[in-house]
Design a protein around this motif. Sequence first.
Motif, PDB file in Angstrom:
ATOM      1  N   ARG A   1       0.798  -1.020  -0.053  1.00  0.00           N
ATOM      2  CA  ARG A   1      -0.148   0.193   0.036  1.00  0.00           C
ATOM      3  C   ARG A   1       0.604   1.025  -0.101  1.00  0.00           C
ATOM      4  O   ARG A   1       0.853   2.263  -0.786  1.00  0.00           O
TER       5      ARG A   1
ATOM      6  N   ILE B   1       2.626   1.864  -3.555  1.00  0.00           N
ATOM      7  CA  ILE B   1       1.053   2.672  -4.668  1.00  0.00           C
ATOM      8  C   ILE B   1       1.194   3.574  -4.589  1.00  0.00           C
ATOM      9  O   ILE B   1       1.484   4.704  -5.153  1.00  0.00           O
TER      10      ILE B   1
ATOM     11  N   ARG C   1       2.205   6.550  -6.363  1.00  0.00           N
ATOM     12  CA  ARG C   1       1.345   7.640  -7.257  1.00  0.00           C
ATOM     13  C   ARG C   1       1.847   9.374  -6.768  1.00  0.00           C
ATOM     14  O   ARG C   1       1.052  10.670  -7.053  1.00  0.00           O
TER      15      ARG C   1
ATOM     16  N   GLU D   1       0.176   3.093 -13.533  1.00  0.00           N
ATOM     17  CA  GLU D   1      -2.244   2.678 -12.876  1.00  0.00           C
ATOM     18  C   GLU D   1      -1.161   1.160 -13.002  1.00  0.00           C
ATOM     19  O   GLU D   1      -2.284   0.019 -12.018  1.00  0.00           O
ATOM     20  N   GLU D   2      -0.899   0.862 -14.220  1.00  0.00           N
ATOM     21  CA  GLU D   2      -0.844  -1.167 -14.361  1.00  0.00           C
ATOM     22  C   GLU D   2       0.619  -1.483 -12.554  1.00  0.00           C
ATOM     23  O   GLU D   2      -0.361  -2.402 -12.301  1.00  0.00           O
TER      24      GLU D   2
ATOM     25  N   ALA E   1       0.737   0.010  -9.849  1.00  0.00           N
ATOM     26  CA  ALA E   1      -0.729   0.264  -9.163  1.00  0.00           C
ATOM     27  C   ALA E   1      -1.071  -0.582  -9.054  1.00  0.00           C
ATOM     28  O   ALA E   1      -1.250  -1.866  -7.547  1.00  0.00           O
ATOM     29  N   ALA E   2      -1.947  -1.742  -9.962  1.00  0.00           N
ATOM     30  CA  ALA E   2      -2.379  -2.545 -10.028  1.00  0.00           C
ATOM     31  C   ALA E   2      -2.375  -4.044  -9.450  1.00  0.00           C
ATOM     32  O   ALA E   2      -2.907  -4.622  -8.372  1.00  0.00           O
ATOM     33  N   ARG E   3      -0.695  -4.075  -9.833  1.00  0.00           N
ATOM     34  CA  ARG E   3      -0.685  -5.641  -9.235  1.00  0.00           C
ATOM     35  C   ARG E   3       0.287  -5.414  -7.920  1.00  0.00           C
ATOM     36  O   ARG E   3       0.154  -6.731  -7.486  1.00  0.00           O
TER      37      ARG E   3
ATOM     38  N   ALA F   1      -1.735  -3.792  -5.631  1.00  0.00           N
ATOM     39  CA  ALA F   1      -3.057  -3.803  -4.446  1.00  0.00           C
ATOM     40  C   ALA F   1      -3.383  -5.466  -4.421  1.00  0.00           C
ATOM     41  O   ALA F   1      -4.314  -5.215  -3.495  1.00  0.00           O
ATOM     42  N   ALA F   2      -2.639  -6.433  -6.137  1.00  0.00           N
ATOM     43  CA  ALA F   2      -2.714  -7.581  -5.488  1.00  0.00           C
ATOM     44  C   ALA F   2      -2.234  -8.157  -4.662  1.00  0.00           C
ATOM     45  O   ALA F   2      -2.601  -9.734  -4.496  1.00  0.00           O
TER      46      ALA F   2
ATOM     47  N   GLN G   1      -1.661  -6.735   1.925  1.00  0.00           N
ATOM     48  CA  GLN G   1      -1.076  -4.610   2.007  1.00  0.00           C
ATOM     49  C   GLN G   1      -0.543  -3.774   2.478  1.00  0.00           C
ATOM     50  O   GLN G   1       0.630  -3.276   2.377  1.00  0.00           O
TER      51      GLN G   1
END
Length: 255
Positions: A195, A198, A202, A217-218, A220-222, A224-225, A229
């Motif tokens: 977290r 990310i 940003r 953002e790609e 960030a999505a990875r 977040a998975a 976190q």
Amino acid sequence: MLDYDKEAERYDALRGGEPRAAAAAGAVLGLVPPRARSLLDVACGTGIVTRRLAAGRPGLRVTGVDLTPGMARRAAARLPGAVVLADSRRLPFRDREFDAVSSVWLLHLARSAEEARTVVGECARVLRPGGVYVTTVDKAAAHNVGSDIDAVLAARPRRAARDAAEVVDSYALGHGLVPAGQARFTGRGQGRSPRRTIADLRRGWFMTLPPGSPLAEEFAARLAALPDQDRPRPDPVFTLRAYRKPPEPPAPRTP
């Protein structure tokens, strides 16, 4: 790149605070000769490390310099009368003015190899013969602790490290400095969680991933998975290199 004026208010809290500052200052002072009576801390930031440099060595006069007004204001509150707002590429000091010079977490921010070389040259210029320049090297590599976060980030675009140890060695040599030692210290409180990574992404932490870009953002999505976190992964371990300015040869005696 991060906006360090905006970062100033929360910079210390996000980067380990006093424990990290204590580790950094202790490692720097371990490479500074006991006889040193003056030290210039280049890119002193909020002064959290600079203040510990001053407190950690009785009789050592410490001056801080930083380019960012927000950072310099905070440093000046910690070391009244000892902080100067200036550019590390054009230091406002005389030749040979300091017994020691430090630059912690600076060279990796250089926009080009020439800029990094210029900073090292300025640090060498204001250093007295026999004095020592201490700087961090390989900062980005230090953050790679082999975690699942690092596995995700391994695919991001890269740029040549401006502070790679062998490159900094060459800059130092080019300005008449010779190797004088090495030390390592732990960046306490800097272990990344997904977290937090990310949030850093940003804010512009990663220079090759502009905030708001589709690629950022790609990633960030990875991130977040990933599991856990909010669990920090291991702290980075940073490396310092020291370089000495050789004493000048004695003047020849006249007959």
